[in-house]
Design an enzyme around this catalytic site. Sequence first.
Site, PDB file in Angstrom:
ATOM      1  CG  ASP A  15     -17.234 -11.060  25.068  1.00 12.98           C
ATOM      2  OD1 ASP A  15     -17.729 -10.955  25.593  1.00 12.98           O
ATOM      3  OD2 ASP A  15     -17.351 -12.782  24.749  1.00 12.98           O
ATOM      4  CD  GLU A 263     -24.567  -7.327  23.507  1.00 11.89           C
ATOM      5  OE1 GLU A 263     -24.532  -7.810  24.808  1.00 11.89           O
ATOM      6  OE2 GLU A 263     -24.149  -6.305  23.898  1.00 11.89           O
ATOM      7  CG  ASP A 264     -22.367  -7.478  16.752  1.00 13.20           C
ATOM      8  OD1 ASP A 264     -23.176  -6.615  17.108  1.00 13.20           O
ATOM      9  OD2 ASP A 264     -22.216  -8.159  15.990  1.00 13.20           O
TER      10      ASP A 264
HETATM   11  O1  TRH Z   1     -20.983 -15.334  19.582  1.00 21.19           O
HETATM   12  P1  TRH Z   1     -22.065 -15.023  20.597  1.00 21.19           P
HETATM   13  O2  TRH Z   1     -23.047 -15.909  21.194  1.00 21.19           O
HETATM   14  O3  TRH Z   1     -21.560 -14.048  21.579  1.00 21.19           O
HETATM   15  C1  TRH Z   1     -21.905 -13.367  22.677  1.00 21.19           C
HETATM   16  C2  TRH Z   1     -22.246 -14.504  24.151  1.00 21.19           C
HETATM   17  O4  TRH Z   1     -23.412 -14.185  24.503  1.00 21.19           O
HETATM   18  C3  TRH Z   1     -21.010 -13.580  24.840  1.00 21.19           C
HETATM   19  O5  TRH Z   1     -21.505 -14.698  26.518  1.00 21.19           O
HETATM   20  C4  TRH Z   1     -21.693 -12.104  25.057  1.00 21.19           C
HETATM   21  O6  TRH Z   1     -20.650 -11.906  25.950  1.00 21.19           O
HETATM   22  C5  TRH Z   1     -21.399 -11.879  24.030  1.00 21.19           C
HETATM   23  O7  TRH Z   1     -22.099 -12.365  22.866  1.00 21.19           O
HETATM   24  C6  TRH Z   1     -21.630 -10.328  24.226  1.00 21.19           C
HETATM   25  O8  TRH Z   1     -23.766 -13.889  19.464  1.00 21.19           O
HETATM   26  P2  TRH Z   1     -22.945 -12.820  19.155  1.00 21.19           P
HETATM   27  O9  TRH Z   1     -23.154 -11.648  20.105  1.00 21.19           O
HETATM   28  O10 TRH Z   1     -24.422 -12.986  18.566  1.00 21.19           O
HETATM   29  O11 TRH Z   1     -21.779 -12.226  18.476  1.00 21.19           O
HETATM   30  C7  TRH Z   1     -21.546 -13.537  17.214  1.00 21.19           C
HETATM   31  C8  TRH Z   1     -20.038 -12.230  16.520  1.00 21.19           C
HETATM   32  O12 TRH Z   1     -19.545 -12.485  15.794  1.00 21.19           O
HETATM   33  C9  TRH Z   1     -21.370 -11.056  16.101  1.00 21.19           C
HETATM   34  O13 TRH Z   1     -20.501 -10.707  15.660  1.00 21.19           O
HETATM   35  C10 TRH Z   1     -21.159 -11.425  14.404  1.00 21.19           C
HETATM   36  C11 TRH Z   1     -20.128 -12.195  13.795  1.00 21.19           C
HETATM   37  N1  TRH Z   1     -20.029 -13.771  13.330  1.00 21.19           N
HETATM   38  C12 TRH Z   1     -19.297 -12.575  12.123  1.00 21.19           C
HETATM   39  O14 TRH Z   1     -18.337 -12.165  11.546  1.00 21.19           O
HETATM   40  N2  TRH Z   1     -19.235 -13.787  10.634  1.00 21.19           N
HETATM   41  C13 TRH Z   1     -20.310 -14.851  10.618  1.00 21.19           C
HETATM   42  O15 TRH Z   1     -19.873 -15.923   9.795  1.00 21.19           O
HETATM   43  C14 TRH Z   1     -21.011 -15.325  12.018  1.00 21.19           C
HETATM   44  C15 TRH Z   1     -21.528 -16.783  12.437  1.00 21.19           C
HETATM   45  C16 TRH Z   1     -20.918 -14.428  13.282  1.00 21.19           C
END
Ligand code: TRH
Length: 368
Positions: A15, A263-264
Amino acid sequence: MRADVFCRVVDNYGDIGVCWRLARRLAHGRGWQVRLWVDDLDAFARIEPEVAPAAAQQTVQRIEIVHWRDPAPALEPGDVVIEAFACDPPPAFIAAMRASHPAWINLEYLSAEAWVESCHGLPSQRADGLVKHFFFPGFTAATGGLIREPGLSAERDAWQADAGAQDAFLTRLGVPGAALSRWRNQGARLATLFCYPQAPAADMAQALAALPGGAVLLVPQGVAPALDAVALAGLDIVRIPFVPQPDFDRLLWLADFNMVRGEDSFVRAAWAGRPFLWQIYAQDDAVHLTKLDAWLARYDLPAPARALMRAWNDADFAQGPALAAAALGAPVWQAWQAAARAWEERQAQLPDLGDTLADFCTELSKTR
Ligand code: TRH
């Protein structure tokens, strides 16, 4: 333009990950004055260490950050209000919006399903006279697209060509010299793993260990804790810290193979132009598998890679190790690499979500 972006951290980091990326696109790419409201600054600080978790208001990278608590601070709405994932701005803020009538957007979750195109941009008239518009990210020109910074390709290509900078980066993350040398000189595959707890990570570790040349697997702290008990001859498992978002991109760009989620990180792994496995966020009634299939239908993957992607998201990973051996081995691996490059190049032709959203809001503002 002055924009208020509202972010409620439901769980995990996606998010705030999406909202922070969008806030930077609007502020740095479009010169907008952005105020980002976030209810969980601890989660935010993990992906952006410049954020001070205890500050009620602060400015980071020219973006004003407001700690969104109850009661919310009384601030005048800007020209545009973007709520991420239907997170509902505070009632007093909405009351103030009734006086100024800003463009109001609900930024939806990403899905490859076909219905998204027909709902993208639709207005929803409220009883109080305000109108909210639904804005859908997506994979086609009939959606809002995906966030992709204009200089991404050049930055990524330069990084992928710079082995010295990559090695210094990995060393800084704590990757031992022996693991580095295994990757550079002994044919080991470099993989990253960012998954949900239910992922069959130990089985995947076995499959990576069995590759000719083995593998080095980089895993952020706290992810897949079961791996701490895994010791396999062909595999170096290296715990790395959580890194700021731009470094996370660099990590994805340099690895041969990324396992991502949500997602991201999923979108960012696609921008690496390299093979990746996506673990989709699980929803009730297996709705997420429909979304996974909708995306797989748009992504021309070799059959074993597609089957592995499906198995990685399945409760039953019995066939997974065999599928992983097939998908990660020659000749499928080379076909998967080509498919990842082709997908990235095709998607890169679409407009960036930051631009489509900014243009959409600008048009709405003219009719206020
Ligand atoms: O953390 P996520 O599982 O987040 C989610 C969930 O699915 C949530 O329910 C949903 O609402 C949301 O996505 C949209 O996975 P995601 O989306 O990949 O987000 C992780 C974020 O963390 C992404 O912006 C990358 C960041 N990140 C870093 O900046 N540094 C890191 O070392 C890591 C491992 C991740």
